[in-house]
Design a protein around this motif. Structure first.
Motif, PDB file in Angstrom:
ATOM      1  N   MET A   1       1.046  -1.058   0.083  1.00 63.09           N
ATOM      2  CA  MET A   1      -0.077   0.039   0.008  1.00 63.09           C
ATOM      3  C   MET A   1       0.784   1.234   0.153  1.00 63.09           C
ATOM      4  SD  MET A   1      -3.314   0.840   0.073  1.00 63.09           S
ATOM      5  CE  MET A   1      -3.861  -0.799   0.512  1.00 63.09           C
ATOM      6  N   THR A 172      -4.645   7.725  -1.039  1.00 57.24           N
ATOM      7  CA  THR A 172      -4.351   6.533  -0.962  1.00 57.24           C
ATOM      8  C   THR A 172      -4.573   5.448  -2.008  1.00 57.24           C
ATOM      9  OG1 THR A 172      -4.547   6.751   1.719  1.00 57.24           O
ATOM     10  CG2 THR A 172      -4.514   4.283   0.651  1.00 57.24           C
ATOM     11  N   ILE A 174      -5.404   2.016  -3.394  1.00 56.58           N
ATOM     12  CA  ILE A 174      -5.858   0.539  -2.557  1.00 56.58           C
ATOM     13  C   ILE A 174      -6.002  -0.199  -3.624  1.00 56.58           C
ATOM     14  CG2 ILE A 174      -6.935   1.501  -0.705  1.00 56.58           C
ATOM     15  CD1 ILE A 174      -9.440   2.147  -1.858  1.00 56.58           C
ATOM     16  N   LEU A 201      -8.410   3.327   7.240  1.00 51.73           N
ATOM     17  CA  LEU A 201      -8.228   2.508   5.880  1.00 51.73           C
ATOM     18  C   LEU A 201      -9.194   1.469   5.732  1.00 51.73           C
ATOM     19  CD1 LEU A 201      -6.446   2.221   3.440  1.00 51.73           C
ATOM     20  CD2 LEU A 201      -4.995   0.565   4.631  1.00 51.73           C
ATOM     21  N   ILE A 205     -11.952   1.368   2.619  1.00 50.29           N
ATOM     22  CA  ILE A 205     -11.855   0.152   1.734  1.00 50.29           C
ATOM     23  C   ILE A 205     -13.402  -0.401   1.278  1.00 50.29           C
ATOM     24  CG2 ILE A 205     -11.475  -2.161   1.199  1.00 50.29           C
ATOM     25  CD1 ILE A 205      -8.425  -1.442   2.405  1.00 50.29           C
ATOM     26  N   SER A 265     -10.006  -7.763  -0.362  1.00 49.73           N
ATOM     27  CA  SER A 265      -9.651  -6.236  -0.596  1.00 49.73           C
ATOM     28  C   SER A 265      -9.191  -5.649   0.668  1.00 49.73           C
ATOM     29  CB  SER A 265     -10.815  -5.352  -0.929  1.00 49.73           C
ATOM     30  OG  SER A 265     -11.611  -5.850  -2.096  1.00 49.73           O
ATOM     31  N   THR A 270      -2.193  -4.768   3.666  1.00 47.39           N
ATOM     32  CA  THR A 270      -2.473  -4.469   5.153  1.00 47.39           C
ATOM     33  C   THR A 270      -1.910  -5.624   6.014  1.00 47.39           C
ATOM     34  OG1 THR A 270      -4.597  -5.272   5.437  1.00 47.39           O
ATOM     35  CG2 THR A 270      -4.468  -3.057   4.451  1.00 47.39           C
TER      36      THR A 270
END
Length: 313
Positions: A1, A172, A174, A201, A205, A265, A270
């Protein structure tokens, strides 16, 4: 990320001085009243003005607010944040998302004005009951960032009044997993999102998943009217609590596709290793009458397109 801090000017432009001091306006709209966000004469900040609408709801209310947004009353020392070269085409709503369409001239606006316009549109239109997000389209294409990725959906929380820290916003990148046209496999979509750093975060998402895909060939995995009641992370386990709309079975996808759309996802790039999904606070729920939510789900490559070990349906 990979996270990229926003430019300093972005924070400066979003220090929206509604009362001249970067604070929310003193007026609190009553029923039928809305704050229309205009730009000041220098095009450096937004100025809200109270407006009493004639329409009560639906398309008529959207069109009335957009008309006010574009045509600034002559007695106000303000201007629209939208370039006069840009034509507003129309709108449509799906679930909580209002899609706002402009012609391709929208892409010719300078970046500072476009960001200001983006904030003004979002804060104005998300006051409408049932509209939690907006998505801006240029022609028949979603608004793209400087790297050619869809900007995605925008919420009022992305644009605040008091920005005491120049790092209050960030970009960000993603990876989201939506389904292909068969509804059997997951396909990745890289997306760059501008958001407030106070938004976790994980919430970002899942909100983007609910908003739906932005690239051709990808299809939704979650109902557009699904709401996140709460989300938290403990010991690398993400706990998500949805409302009952999560159980909507209208989408023509494999039973496990919505589950692993969320899990894959969230675990992409992460530290999350497992996901616990709840509905209205309960995990004792059967999803589509075939999958028990009384468990935690781990990342799986099984449903991702192109994986040679994916199960054949």
């Amino acid at each position: 990320m990979r996270r990229i801090w926003m430019w300093i000017f972005f924070a400066v432009f979003l220090m929206l001085g509604g009362c001249g001091r970067g604070e929310e306006p003193a007026e609190v709209p009553d029923d039928g009243e809305y704050l229309i966000y205009y730009a000041n004469s220098d095009m450096t900040r937004l100025v809200p003005h109270l407006y009493e609408a004639e329409a009560a709801e639906g398309d008529a209310l959207v069109e009335e607010l957009m008309d006010q947004f574009i045509h600034v009353p002559q007695d106000l020392d303000s201007q629209t944040a939208l370039s006069d070269k840009v034509a507003y085409v129309g709108s449509r709503q799906e679930g909580q998302v209002l899609y706002v369409y402009f012609d391709m001239n929208y892409t010719t606006m300078k970046s500072d004005q476009e960001i200001l316009c983006r904030a003004a549109l979002t804060r104005t239109l998300t006051q409408i009951e049932g509209v939690d997000y907006i998505s801006i389209y240029c022609g028949d294409q979603p608004l793209m960032d400087s790297q050619g990725n869809p900007v995605g959906v925008l919420s009022a929380g992305d644009f605040v009044y008091n920005v005491s820290n120049v790092n209050a916003y960030e970009k960000t990148e993603i990876t989201l997993y939506f389904t292909d046209e068969t509804g059997e496999k997951l396909v990745p979509e890289r997306r760059e999102v501008v958001h407030n750093i106070n938004t976790s975060l994980e919430q970002l998402i899942v909100e983007q998943l609910i908003a739906g895909p932005g690239q051709e060939g990808s299809y939704p995995t979650l109902p557009s009217d699904c709401k996140i009641l709460s989300i938290s992370v403990t010991d690398n386990v993400c706990y998500i609590n949805f409302d009952s709309a999560f159980l909507n079975t209208v989408l023509a996808v494999n039973d496990y596709v919505p589950i692993y759309s969320i899990v894959d996802s969230l675990s992409e790039g992460t530290a999350i290793t497992r996901v616990q999904i709840m509905v209205n606070g309960s995990q004792d729920v059967m999803f589509r009458e075939s999958i028990s939510l009384n468990t935690t789900f781990e990342r799986s490559q099984d449903y991702i397109t192109g994986n040679p070990e994916a199960p054949q349906e």
